[in-house]
Design a protein around this motif. Structure first.
Motif, mmCIF file in Angstrom:
data_model
loop_
_atom_site.group_PDB
_atom_site.id
_atom_site.type_symbol
_atom_site.label_atom_id
_atom_site.label_comp_id
_atom_site.label_asym_id
_atom_site.label_seq_id
_atom_site.Cartn_x
_atom_site.Cartn_y
_atom_site.Cartn_z
ATOM 1 N N ASN A 140 49.991 14.897 67.711
ATOM 2 C CA ASN A 140 51.178 14.087 67.887
ATOM 3 C C ASN A 140 52.247 14.955 68.527
ATOM 4 O O ASN A 140 52.015 16.095 68.916
ATOM 5 C CB ASN A 140 51.638 13.489 66.562
ATOM 6 N N GLU A 142 54.820 16.636 67.637
ATOM 7 C CA GLU A 142 55.190 17.933 67.100
ATOM 8 C C GLU A 142 53.993 18.705 66.567
ATOM 9 O O GLU A 142 54.166 19.677 65.829
ATOM 10 C CB GLU A 142 56.209 17.748 65.980
ATOM 11 N N THR A 144 52.093 18.049 64.273
ATOM 12 C CA THR A 144 51.966 18.029 62.820
ATOM 13 C C THR A 144 50.792 17.186 62.376
ATOM 14 O O THR A 144 50.354 17.289 61.239
ATOM 15 C CB THR A 144 53.234 17.466 62.187
ATOM 16 N N VAL A 145 50.335 16.335 63.255
ATOM 17 C CA VAL A 145 49.217 15.463 62.918
ATOM 18 C C VAL A 145 48.209 15.552 64.058
ATOM 19 O O VAL A 145 48.584 15.588 65.227
ATOM 20 C CB VAL A 145 49.684 14.001 62.745
ATOM 21 N N LEU A 147 45.157 13.419 65.585
ATOM 22 C CA LEU A 147 44.545 12.097 65.522
ATOM 23 C C LEU A 147 43.224 12.160 66.261
ATOM 24 O O LEU A 147 43.165 12.653 67.387
ATOM 25 C CB LEU A 147 45.469 11.073 66.158
ATOM 26 N N CYS A 157 43.849 10.371 60.865
ATOM 27 C CA CYS A 157 45.077 11.123 61.059
ATOM 28 C C CYS A 157 45.040 12.314 60.122
ATOM 29 O O CYS A 157 45.116 12.158 58.904
ATOM 30 C CB CYS A 157 46.294 10.257 60.752
ATOM 31 N N ASP A 159 46.421 15.891 58.698
ATOM 32 C CA ASP A 159 47.675 16.591 58.521
ATOM 33 C C ASP A 159 47.434 18.074 58.780
ATOM 34 O O ASP A 159 46.548 18.683 58.181
ATOM 35 C CB ASP A 159 48.156 16.374 57.077
ATOM 36 N N ARG A 161 49.855 20.249 58.369
ATOM 37 C CA ARG A 161 50.816 21.003 57.581
ATOM 38 C C ARG A 161 50.353 21.230 56.149
ATOM 39 O O ARG A 161 50.700 22.216 55.530
ATOM 40 C CB ARG A 161 52.165 20.267 57.543
ATOM 41 N N SER A 162 49.630 20.299 55.634
ATOM 42 C CA SER A 162 49.241 20.452 54.234
ATOM 43 C C SER A 162 47.870 21.090 54.150
ATOM 44 O O SER A 162 47.174 21.262 55.150
ATOM 45 C CB SER A 162 49.227 19.090 53.546
ATOM 46 N N ILE A 168 45.302 11.718 56.382
ATOM 47 C CA ILE A 168 46.438 10.984 55.836
ATOM 48 C C ILE A 168 46.134 9.504 55.804
ATOM 49 O O ILE A 168 46.390 8.814 54.836
ATOM 50 C CB ILE A 168 47.695 11.198 56.709
ATOM 51 N N GLN A 169 45.581 9.038 56.886
ATOM 52 C CA GLN A 169 45.306 7.619 56.982
ATOM 53 C C GLN A 169 44.105 7.426 57.893
ATOM 54 O O GLN A 169 43.899 8.189 58.832
ATOM 55 C CB GLN A 169 46.511 6.877 57.552
ATOM 56 N N VAL A 183 48.811 9.434 72.097
ATOM 57 C CA VAL A 183 49.907 9.401 71.147
ATOM 58 C C VAL A 183 51.202 9.548 71.932
ATOM 59 O O VAL A 183 51.297 10.378 72.827
ATOM 60 C CB VAL A 183 49.796 10.547 70.129
ATOM 61 N N GLU A 185 55.642 9.210 71.145
ATOM 62 C CA GLU A 185 56.594 9.614 70.121
ATOM 63 C C GLU A 185 56.363 8.875 68.799
ATOM 64 O O GLU A 185 56.318 9.477 67.743
ATOM 65 C CB GLU A 185 57.998 9.332 70.640
ATOM 66 N N HIS A 186 56.203 7.576 68.895
ATOM 67 C CA HIS A 186 56.009 6.826 67.657
ATOM 68 C C HIS A 186 54.890 5.823 67.790
ATOM 69 O O HIS A 186 54.823 4.880 67.027
ATOM 70 C CB HIS A 186 57.300 6.112 67.281
#
Lengths: 344, 917
Positions: A140, A142, A144-145, A147, A157, A159, A161-162, A168-169, A183, A185-186
């Motif tokens: 994505n 940044e 951070t994800v 996909l 998706c 993660d 960071r973790s 995540i989903q 991907v 921005e949103h």
């Protein structure tokens, strides 16, 4: 109020071969520019992922750790514009921490997605969970994800960071394999073999499904974020309006019948480019839909292509070679000769 | 039908149609009050305040600030940039919502003062009037008026430069006579606006005496018509409270007339005093005391006089002119002469004139008188549940129903007649050709059928000419003829029902009319339980099947339904009857029925709430290149909260309990999952069945086993073979294949009891070796089999499709036997449509979601990857090879679609040369 803008110069097409890189990694399944366009990634069918310098054509790093052929890779999306309703803000290359080219992700037929450390070449994280080979992967904005879209019909998706290894989903709306994914921005744009382009709008919490009726091979956002480009197995590339789903343009002439080939837009959204099974890259004018350039790449299938985020520069992948194309010939004659010899 | 479609074009539809109700759709709960949310245009949630504080909250907890608080502006002043004095305007404290269209200070595009017309700004005037009231020196606007800036608007300036003078009209100068005429016409045209210039006209007449020939005059100034738009929501002519009149008090102020007919509001607002009223400072009136400076006592106590009020209902004669336009009698009386128009003017609303013509009264036609015996109630035919009573009673009921059915056509309109009945009424000749489907059958088949049929159905067999006395027989015969006519019509239309459905009907008949089915009294399964009427009809149908009635289907259908509905129901009934065949007594005695049903909850499966629209429509739209609304579906989709956080986006559905698409519970085993499978046009277009085995339902269901067992039981009567068969069923885990060679209604006595024969049949219909190789062979055998795959590919494809549906083991071969004899199982229709995709999306909305594990089994599908290196092959072969190569690859790909091992092996093959390069 202000002076009229100077007439925009005629956009140039990447019709001159600058460089040919023989990747030595089997068939190159995908070739990608990194975020700023200085490096390129080539995904090989010999399970390796290689990082090259575009300007010099030298191998910088080889990333090995996949168990099967690498199908796609991403080094951070070069996110240029963000659209806010009618207002379009041009933000050239936000360089945030995630864009420091420190991480790569790649996906493979071995059903895994791997997050790489660029400098050391080590596997930072190996993400398992897909039930089939993973066709496409994307960071994505940044990074951070991650996909990833797979042949099992899901988009996962992950993660970065973790420490959790679960996605995540899981987006399992596709009724067939997910062949392509982008991907913004949103938003998340996926193309599936069930002939539908799905756009997940995270901000609005909506899923828009556009029916194309032919297996989708590649989807793209336009740089202004208002349109989506879709190539499908009926040998057609379509430009759809993002918000309404109406077709703005249709580009035909190339051959895309059975292979999963890429398409893309030029960096200024002036042209539409698509791979073809007849060994050419087709380049249409976006507005008029007329064929502007039929770039002969070779005899085999042009499998992948990638357009430079800001300059007129194009990467094509055919079999084991990656070719760099530019607007002006800047290369010495020798290498071209070498290439021609190779071809012959 | 055709007339319907024609008349459709004439109608204009308003509004959006309601969604069609689905039959088994659960009732949607209305969203409760506490879950309803209000969002502003940016999607933020708005909290309701109490009613007194004015609806929605604003800003951050009703403050102008933000979550971070109120941040004061930083004071910056440097040597280069001195801080100017900041005048805070109200707009500085407003956000864009306030400045928006519905905010408190909407922004508009207005003409600047330079270009504005000289018209008075009403609101500003009012504001000035009010401020003047509260000013220390009341009425100081006089001063302001005196020192008004000498600035005129741009239009006036321009006019002056063109030679216009104040007080003149605009236009070319005219001669005397013309000018006068025009003035006259002007007054006539703007009737209401021009009464006051009577005096000037009289002056004109005086001037008319000495008119020089060559002198022209400027045209008369015309008072502009006041086109003030009505922006408030008050009634016509309502003035509102005059603050001066209210506050000033005075003798006349006891009763405030809101409907005063002063044409100029600002005049009264500015206090052109009425006679007898003095302008006084301060506030006075009832309830306010008299100040020390006042010289005389006003009446400070309110004295209401009865003369302020109307004492007569309907209003007295409006003598004083204070009454408004609500005096209708006067209106009508004075309307006749137009000259009084002007005199009446005071009482007419601004901008209105008296009508010259009388308004035509609408003639209202009374509704027609209803006949005396008309009852506005629809009469539903009572449905009898025949499932629980004995066949004798059922038959009695049936006959009685037959009488009812006889009465109905005479009662109902012509729409309830079918074509045969209409033909009788019209006296037309019977159509030539086979009157019954049975005529199309072979003679021996017919005999076999008739031997099966019970004597009770004799009455309904042959098409006979009706006699007036035999009303019932006539109806039955008509029903038969109707069935035949329908069948032929359907044949002519499409081959959708015709041979197939008939076949199935025969099959159902043969199944249900068997003795074992007779033995069973209770119905085992009610597939249409949701709709009792339909279930009742289905029960009736089953009952008549049990009696061996050949026309059971037609008789059990509701004749009041439309042809389409009946066709659909016919289809459903036959399928359901085939699905829920009675199980054999030997099997059924081993099982006891559950005391309770499994319950709806256990049989439900979660399905996404929003289903996609019809795919066929979209395909048509794509063909016509009409992308957009037709091809787009938008669903609610809930992203994970963490995902939103990672994307730096606020969660669009904060607090939503789930992720992804909203789910609802549906029946896991809805009949329509099965019934709609072969609704697809490809299935109906399948060739006529050569084997007489009816088509299997599209998916194996849990009832199939019992159904096949029923088949078995029906055929094999003697206890020995029964035992054997049961044992075999237990051993193989599935019923044997149904008789592949016999007719649909095999005579039980004819059926041989040998196991051997069946085994022989099995041998005969064994699939080709390729299939077994594809399944069981190791990958090393692959090359040899792939060489011979060319011709048998078609067949193989089907079988593979079946294989993926079924499990493993001996069941496979059984299934294959069934399906190889049957030319077009619904399963295999999809690959022919889409060679590139193996798994098409389910066609119907009610179809079950695609089995996921199946997809996982498939290693390769959809678009492929190009070969790793075609240099070897390409260089060996001359240039035109790509097409041939491509073909070969396609074949390979097909192959890959089919079997997992296949695909894997191919890919191995494919990759290996890549490695070597």
């Amino acid at each position: 109020m202000s002076f009229p803008q100077p007439k925009p110069e005629v956009p140039q097409l990447p019709q001159n071969l600058l460089r040919t890189i023989d990747c030595q990694q089997g068939a190159v399944r995908a070739v990608r520019f990194n975020a700023d366009g200085n490096y390129l990634l080539s995904c090989g069918s010999d399970k390796s992922l290689k990082l090259w310098s575009v300007s010099r054509g030298t191998l910088l790093k080889t990333y090995s750790g996949h168990g099967y052929e690498v199908l796609d890779a991403d080094g951070g999306t070069s996110y240029q514009t963000q659209s806010q309703g009618w207002l379009t803000l041009e933000i050239p290359f936000i360089s945030t921490d995630s864009y420091d080219n420190s991480q790569l992700c790649s996906c493979s037929s071995d059903k895994t997605v791997i997050l790489w450390d660029v400098a050391t070449g080590q596997v930072t994280r190996k993400l398992r969970g897909h039930a089939g080979k993973v066709n496409c992967v994307q960071f994505n904005e940044e990074a951070t994800v991650i996909l990833s879209g797979s042949i099992d019909g899901t988009v996962r998706c992950w993660d970065t960071r973790s420490r959790k290894f679960d996605p995540i989903q899981i987006l399992d709306e596709a009724q067939d394999g997910v062949s392509s994914l982008k991907v913004s921005e949103h938003e998340l744009l996926t193309g599936s073999v069930d002939g539908r382009v799905r756009r997940y709008d995270l901000r609005m919490g909506q899923l828009h499904v556009d029916f194309i009726n032919s297996p989708i091979t590649c989807v793209c956002f336009s740089a202004d974020g208002q349109c989506t480009l879709t190539s499908s197995l009926d040998s057609t590339v379509r430009l759809l309006d993002k918000s309404t789903g109406e077709m703005l343009g249709e580009y035909t002439g190339h051959k895309m019948k059975g292979y999963k080939l890429d398409c893309c837009l030029s960096s200024k959204d002036t042209h539409v480019l698509s791979c073809s099974e007849d060994g050419h890259v087709y380049c249409w004018d976006l507005v008029e839909g007329s064929l502007m350039l039929k770039l002969p790449v070779g005899k085999a299938v042009v499998q992948s292509l990638s357009f430079h985020p800001s300059e007129t520069r194009l990467l094509t992948a055919m079999e084991g070679r990656v070719q760099v194309w530019g607007a002006e010939p800047e290369e010495t004659e020798e290498e071209v000769v070498v290439v021609q010899q190779e071809k012959a | 039908m055709a007339s319907d479609s024609d008349s459709d074009g004439d109608f204009v539809t308003f509004g959006t149609p309601l969604e069609p109700l689905e039959e088994d759709e659960p009732l949607r709960k209305p969203v409760p009050l506490y879950e309803q949310t209000v969002k502003d245009e940016k999607g933020r949630y708005q909290r309701f305040h109490g009613a007194f504080t004015g609806g929605f909250s604003a800003g951050y907890f009703n403050t102008v600030g933000t979550k971070e608080g109120w941040t004061p502006a930083t004071f910056v002043s440097s040597r280069q940039q001195k801080a100017g004095r900041q005048n805070a305007r109200p707009e500085d404290f407003m956000d864009e919502e306030d400045l928006g269209d519905h905010g408190i200070a909407p922004r508009q595009i207005t003409t600047t003062a330079d270009f504005a017309s000289g018209r008075k700004d009403v609101i500003r005037d009012k504001a000035r009037a009010i401020t003047s009231l509260s000013a220390p020196i009341p009425g100081d606007t006089v001063l302001e008026d005196l020192v008004a800036p000498a600035r005129s608007s741009m239009g006036v300036e321009l006019l002056r430069k063109m030679g216009w003078k104040d007080g003149q009209g605009v236009g070319p100068r005219v001669k005397r006579r013309l000018c006068k005429q025009r003035a006259d016409s002007a007054t006539r045209a703007f009737g209401s606006a021009s009464p006051p210039n009577g005096s000037s006209e009289s002056q004109d007449e005086e001037d008319g005496e000495f008119v020089p020939e060559n002198v022209t005059f400027a045209p008369k100034d015309v008072t502009p018509i006041d086109f003030t738009p009505k922006v408030d929501l008050h009634g016509l002519g309502y003035r509102g409270l005059n603050p001066l009149a209210a506050l000033r008090g005075g003798p006349g102020a006891g009763h405030i007339n809101l409907f005063t007919m002063d044409s100029d509001r600002t005049n009264s607002l500015f206090g052109e005093d009425r006679k007898g009223q003095r302008r006084r400072g301060g506030v006075a009136g009832q309830g306010f005391g008299v100040g020390a400076m006042e010289d005389d006592d006003e009446d400070i106590y309110h004295r209401d006089i009865m003369s302020n009020y109307d004492t007569v209902l309907g209003g007295e004669e409006p003598g004083n002119g204070l009454y408004g336009w609500t005096a209708p009698q006067q209106y009508n009386r004075k309307k006749k002469d137009h000259s009084k128009d002007a005199a009446y003017l005071g009482k007419i609303l601004e901008g209105f004139t008296l009508a010259s013509d009388k308004l035509e009264t609408k003639t209202i036609f009374p509704p027609p008188n209803l006949p005396r015996d008309f009852r506005p109630v629809h009469y539903f035919r009572p449905v009898v549940d025949l499932s629980s009573v004995s066949p004798m009673v059922a038959q009695a009921l049936q006959t009685s129903r037959g009488h009812m059915a006889q009465e109905e056509p005479s009662k109902g309109g012509r729409h309830q007649l079918d074509s045969a009945q209409r033909r009788e009424l019209l006296g037309e000749a019977t159509l030539q050709g086979p009157s019954s489907v049975f005529d199309l059958l072979k003679v021996e088949d017919r005999e076999r059928l008739s031997s099966l049929r019970r004597p009770s159905s004799d009455t309904s067999s042959g098409p006979r000419q009706p006699t007036p006395g035999e009303a019932r027989a006539a109806v039955v015969a008509a029903g038969v003829a109707a069935a035949a006519a329908r069948a032929s019509a359907q044949k002519a239309l499409s081959s959708r029902f015709a041979p197939h459905a008939e076949q199935q009907q025969q099959e159902a008949l043969s199944v249900w009319s068997g003795p074992t089915a007779q033995a069973q009294t209770g119905q085992t399964f009610k597939p249409f339980e949701r709709t009792p009427h339909k279930q009742a009809r289905y029960d009736l149908y089953i009952d008549q099947l049990k009696q061996g009635d050949r026309d059971a289907l037609e008789l059990s259908l509701d004749p009041t339904m439309t042809e389409w509905e009946r066709g659909r129901e016919r289809d459903e009934f036959v399928r359901a009857a085939l699905l829920y065949k009675p199980s054999s007594s030997s099997l059924s005695c081993r099982f006891t029925r559950g005391k309770q049903d499994d319950g709806v909850e256990a049989d439900t499966v979660e399905v996404t709430r929003d289903q996609e629209n019809d795919v066929d429509d979209k395909q048509a739209a794509v063909k016509m290149k009409m992308f957009g609304k037709l091809t787009r579906d938008t669903f609610e989709w809930h992203p994970d909260n963490l995902l939103c956080k990672r994307f730096n986006i606020p969660d669009p559905y904060p607090g939503s309990g789930f992720v992804g698409m909203p789910k609802v519970k549906r029946d896991k085993f809805s009949v329509f999952n099965f019934l709609t499978v072969s609704e697809s046009p490809t299935a109906s277009a399948s060739p006529a069945p050569q084997g007489v085995k009816p088509s299997e339902p599209g998916k194996r269901s849990r009832w199939d086993v019992s159904g096949q067992a029923g088949d078995k039981e029906r055929k094999e009567k003697d206890p020995v073979s029964e035992f054997l068969s049961v044992a075999r069923i237990e051993a193989s885990g599935s019923g044997p294949e149904a008789s592949t060679t016999d007719g649909p209604t095999t005579d039980p006595t004819v059926e041989p009891d040998t196991e051997q024969k069946e085994e022989e049949e099995e041998e005969e219909s064994r699939p080709s070796m390729d299939l077994f190789k594809a399944i069981f062979a190791s990958s090393s055998d692959e090359k040899s089999s792939s060489s011979s795959e060319g011709e048998s590919e078609e067949e193989e494809e089907k079988e593979e499709g079946v294989r993926s549906k079924a499990g493993t083991g001996p069941q496979i071969s059984n299934q294959l036997n069934v399906n190889t004899t049957q030319p077009a199982p619904p399963v295999s229709t999809t690959p022919s449509q889409h060679p590139d995709i193996l798994f098409k999306t389910p066609s119907g909305p009610a179809a079950a979601p695609p089995p996921r594990d199946q997809e996982m089994e498939e290693e390769e599908f959809g678009p492929r990857l190009p070969p790793p290196s075609s240099t070897l092959t390409a260089e060996r072969r001359p240039s035109p090879t790509p097409s041939a190569k491509d073909d070969k690859h396609k074949k390979k790909c097909k192959e890959k679609h089919k079997a997992k091992k296949h695909g894997k092996h191919k890919k191995d093959k494919k990759v290996r040369p890549g490695k070597t390069t």
